[in-house]
Design an enzyme around this catalytic site. Structure first.
Site, PDB file in Angstrom:
ATOM      1  N   ALA A  80       9.301  -6.682  -3.313  1.00  0.00           N
ATOM      2  CA  ALA A  80       8.518  -5.671  -4.022  1.00  0.00           C
ATOM      3  C   ALA A  80       9.354  -4.408  -4.179  1.00  0.00           C
ATOM      4  O   ALA A  80      10.325  -4.203  -3.455  1.00  0.00           O
ATOM      5  CB  ALA A  80       7.245  -5.326  -3.231  1.00  0.00           C
ATOM      6  N   ASP A 124      -1.300  -1.266   3.979  1.00  0.00           N
ATOM      7  CA  ASP A 124      -2.565  -0.582   4.303  1.00  0.00           C
ATOM      8  C   ASP A 124      -2.983   0.342   3.166  1.00  0.00           C
ATOM      9  O   ASP A 124      -4.142   0.729   3.046  1.00  0.00           O
ATOM     10  CB  ASP A 124      -2.435   0.213   5.621  1.00  0.00           C
ATOM     11  CG  ASP A 124      -1.288   1.218   5.640  1.00  0.00           C
ATOM     12  OD1 ASP A 124      -0.511   1.275   4.665  1.00  0.00           O
ATOM     13  OD2 ASP A 124      -1.160   1.961   6.638  1.00  0.00           O
ATOM     14  N   GLU A 125      -2.008   0.668   2.290  1.00  0.00           N
ATOM     15  CA  GLU A 125      -2.292   1.657   1.253  1.00  0.00           C
ATOM     16  C   GLU A 125      -3.287   1.167   0.210  1.00  0.00           C
ATOM     17  O   GLU A 125      -3.865   1.958  -0.527  1.00  0.00           O
ATOM     18  CB  GLU A 125      -0.991   2.076   0.552  1.00  0.00           C
ATOM     19  CG  GLU A 125       0.006   2.696   1.503  1.00  0.00           C
ATOM     20  CD  GLU A 125       1.025   3.570   0.793  1.00  0.00           C
ATOM     21  OE1 GLU A 125       0.768   3.995  -0.334  1.00  0.00           O
ATOM     22  OE2 GLU A 125       2.092   3.793   1.387  1.00  0.00           O
ATOM     23  N   TYR A 135       6.574  16.879   3.605  1.00  0.00           N
ATOM     24  CA  TYR A 135       5.655  17.091   2.479  1.00  0.00           C
ATOM     25  C   TYR A 135       4.463  17.940   2.886  1.00  0.00           C
ATOM     26  O   TYR A 135       3.811  17.654   3.894  1.00  0.00           O
ATOM     27  CB  TYR A 135       5.125  15.750   1.974  1.00  0.00           C
ATOM     28  CG  TYR A 135       6.073  14.989   1.072  1.00  0.00           C
ATOM     29  CD1 TYR A 135       6.742  15.630   0.030  1.00  0.00           C
ATOM     30  CD2 TYR A 135       6.256  13.621   1.235  1.00  0.00           C
ATOM     31  CE1 TYR A 135       7.583  14.929  -0.807  1.00  0.00           C
ATOM     32  CE2 TYR A 135       7.101  12.915   0.396  1.00  0.00           C
ATOM     33  CZ  TYR A 135       7.766  13.573  -0.622  1.00  0.00           C
ATOM     34  OH  TYR A 135       8.583  12.880  -1.453  1.00  0.00           O
ATOM     35  N   ASP A 142      15.776 -12.172 -10.172  1.00  0.00           N
ATOM     36  CA  ASP A 142      14.640 -11.278 -10.382  1.00  0.00           C
ATOM     37  C   ASP A 142      13.393 -12.147 -10.512  1.00  0.00           C
ATOM     38  O   ASP A 142      13.275 -12.942 -11.444  1.00  0.00           O
ATOM     39  CB  ASP A 142      14.884 -10.478 -11.675  1.00  0.00           C
ATOM     40  CG  ASP A 142      13.761  -9.494 -11.954  1.00  0.00           C
ATOM     41  OD1 ASP A 142      12.726  -9.547 -11.256  1.00  0.00           O
ATOM     42  OD2 ASP A 142      13.928  -8.678 -12.880  1.00  0.00           O
ATOM     43  N   LEU A 148      10.681   7.684   5.567  1.00  0.00           N
ATOM     44  CA  LEU A 148      10.551   8.869   6.431  1.00  0.00           C
ATOM     45  C   LEU A 148      11.358   8.826   7.738  1.00  0.00           C
ATOM     46  O   LEU A 148      12.106   9.758   8.032  1.00  0.00           O
ATOM     47  CB  LEU A 148       9.064   9.111   6.752  1.00  0.00           C
ATOM     48  CG  LEU A 148       8.779  10.314   7.647  1.00  0.00           C
ATOM     49  CD1 LEU A 148       9.244  11.621   7.011  1.00  0.00           C
ATOM     50  CD2 LEU A 148       7.287  10.403   7.970  1.00  0.00           C
ATOM     51  N   ASN A 173       2.570   1.262   8.299  1.00  0.00           N
ATOM     52  CA  ASN A 173       3.977   1.604   8.085  1.00  0.00           C
ATOM     53  C   ASN A 173       4.888   0.953   9.125  1.00  0.00           C
ATOM     54  O   ASN A 173       4.689   1.142  10.324  1.00  0.00           O
ATOM     55  CB  ASN A 173       4.179   3.117   8.223  1.00  0.00           C
ATOM     56  CG  ASN A 173       3.761   3.863   6.977  1.00  0.00           C
ATOM     57  OD1 ASN A 173       3.213   3.288   6.050  1.00  0.00           O
ATOM     58  ND2 ASN A 173       4.030   5.152   6.958  1.00  0.00           N
ATOM     59  N   TYR A 227       2.077   2.789  -6.630  1.00  0.00           N
ATOM     60  CA  TYR A 227       2.592   1.724  -5.755  1.00  0.00           C
ATOM     61  C   TYR A 227       1.437   0.903  -5.201  1.00  0.00           C
ATOM     62  O   TYR A 227       1.420  -0.329  -5.308  1.00  0.00           O
ATOM     63  CB  TYR A 227       3.415   2.338  -4.602  1.00  0.00           C
ATOM     64  CG  TYR A 227       3.604   1.399  -3.426  1.00  0.00           C
ATOM     65  CD1 TYR A 227       4.425   0.276  -3.531  1.00  0.00           C
ATOM     66  CD2 TYR A 227       2.952   1.628  -2.205  1.00  0.00           C
ATOM     67  CE1 TYR A 227       4.579  -0.600  -2.449  1.00  0.00           C
ATOM     68  CE2 TYR A 227       3.105   0.774  -1.132  1.00  0.00           C
ATOM     69  CZ  TYR A 227       3.916  -0.343  -1.258  1.00  0.00           C
ATOM     70  OH  TYR A 227       4.061  -1.206  -0.202  1.00  0.00           O
TER      71      TYR A 227
END
Ligand SMILES: NC(=O)c1ccc[n+]([C@@H]2O[C@H](COP(=O)([O-])OP(=O)(O)OC[C@H]3O[C@@H](n4cnc5c(N)ncnc54)[C@H](O)[C@@H]3O)[C@@H](O)[C@H]2O)c1
Length: 314
Positions: free
Chosen positions: A80, A123-124, A204, A56, A187, A176, A147
């Site tokens: 991650a 990219d988030e 969603y 870890d 997804l 993604n 996240y």
């Protein structure tokens, strides 16, 4: 000989990266991975010529021990916690694995004077953007879910260590990924598996969110190029130039698999669901002569084929 530490090498992109560089690069490969639910330890351990350590990275003593016994010259940091929905339910493991673990690695990287620290991010971290806008390397970091907040925080530490201690780093932000060895919670593999099992495919909200998709074989080639030729103290945005609404992506998969649209089931939207992520990838094209080779249709065909073959083994 150079020795590269690949963290999270049992995960989706890390595993593809190792398979990609194995026969091309003359580097010894060391993997550090916690082997969480999202990992593929069996597949990783079947690869000869690499050394693997289960640990870890949030555990400081374990990280110090690894560096005491290995002379690492390069680090590519994939490890991650990666599932947004899980971070919404409980963000604490994301603070441990995405922030604390990164700081542990950064400290060792500085102490041991590693030649390059390549940090893999998302990219988030830039938040959402309306059509026709696109994020690029100079966009403001503005995460909107736990996240992406943890990934953004890790990036800030990487840049801070570059500035404060002179750590030679490069950050890669990717859109993604999809392809072989992705955990079925995500997804595309989820949709393919549900169709194979003739089960409902959850969507969603109204499925109008737009994402860009990069086939993982393109992504790992870009990461390899940036590892060897990317500029220090800079970032590169990579993507597949394949933007699509989630609902249209699911329809495309249904069509490819000869399945009926009535398998679609609209479910309550994810809280704080970002409407659109999009990148300009001009910098990596211009500087490193990299561009995606697979279009979404080719990549999906390959992914569907792979999931069919591995359905019972993952
Ligand atoms: N998959 C994508 O679409 C995507 C897009 C952009 C960026 N990224 C980033 O790329 C990286 C890899 O993503 P992925 O999809 O392969 O993730 P993944 O969830 O498939 O794999 C993550 C790996 O990290 C390991 N890990 C997690 N916590 C750890 C810890 N504390 N110590 C050691 N190992 C630990 C897991 O065991 C697993 O093998 C992540 O940093 C992610 O944020 C992914």
């Amino acid at each position: 000989m150079k020795k590269i530490l690949v963290t999270g090498g049992a995960g989706f992109i890390g595993l593809n990266f190792i398979k990609h560089i194995l026969d091309i690069d003359r580097m010894d490969i060391v993997v550090a991975d916690k082997f969480t639910y999202a990992s593929n330890p069996k597949e990783l351990l079947s690869i000869s010529k690499i050394e693997t350590f289960q640990l870890d990275l949030a555990d400081l003593a374990a990280v110090e021990n690894l560096f005491n016994h290995q002379e690492i010259s390069h680090i590519v940091h994939f490890a991650a916690e990666t599932h947004v929905d899980k971070s919404i339910n409980d963000s604490r493991p994301f603070i441990q694995s995405n922030i604390i673990a990164t700081v542990n690695l950064l400290n060792e990287a500085v102490k041991r004077k590693v030649e390059k620290f390549v940090h893999i991010s998302s990219d988030e971290v830039f938040g959402e953007i309306a059509i026709p806008g696109k994020f690029s390397e100079i966009s403001k970091i503005a995460p909107r879910n736990p996240y992406s907040a943890s990934k953004a925080s890790a990036e800030h530490f990487v840049e801070a260590y570059g500035n404060t201690y002179g750590l030679p780093y490069t950050i890669i932000n990717s859109t993604n990924n999809y392809g072989p060895w992705q955990h079925p919670e995500k997804l595309i593999p989820l949709t393919i598996r549900r169709i194979l099992q003739k089960k409902k495919v959850p969507v969603y909200g109204n499925g109008s969110q737009i994402r860009d998709w990069i086939f993982v074989k393109d992504a790992v080639e870009a990461i390899r190029k940036i590892l060897h030729h990317g500029k220090y103290q800079e970032r590169y945005c990579i993507g597949g130039e394949s933007e699509i609404r989630n609902i249209d992506l699911i329809r495309m998969i249904l069509e490819k698999m000869d399945a009926e649209e009535n398998l679609i089931e609209y479910v309550e939207d994810r809280p704080g669901h970002d409407a659109r992520y999009a990148f300009s990838i001009e910098k990596v094209k211009r500087e490193l002569m990299w561009r995606p080779k697979y279009d979404l249709s080719d990549g999906l065909n390959k992914t569907i084929e792979w999931v069919r073959e591995h359905e019972n083994r993952i």
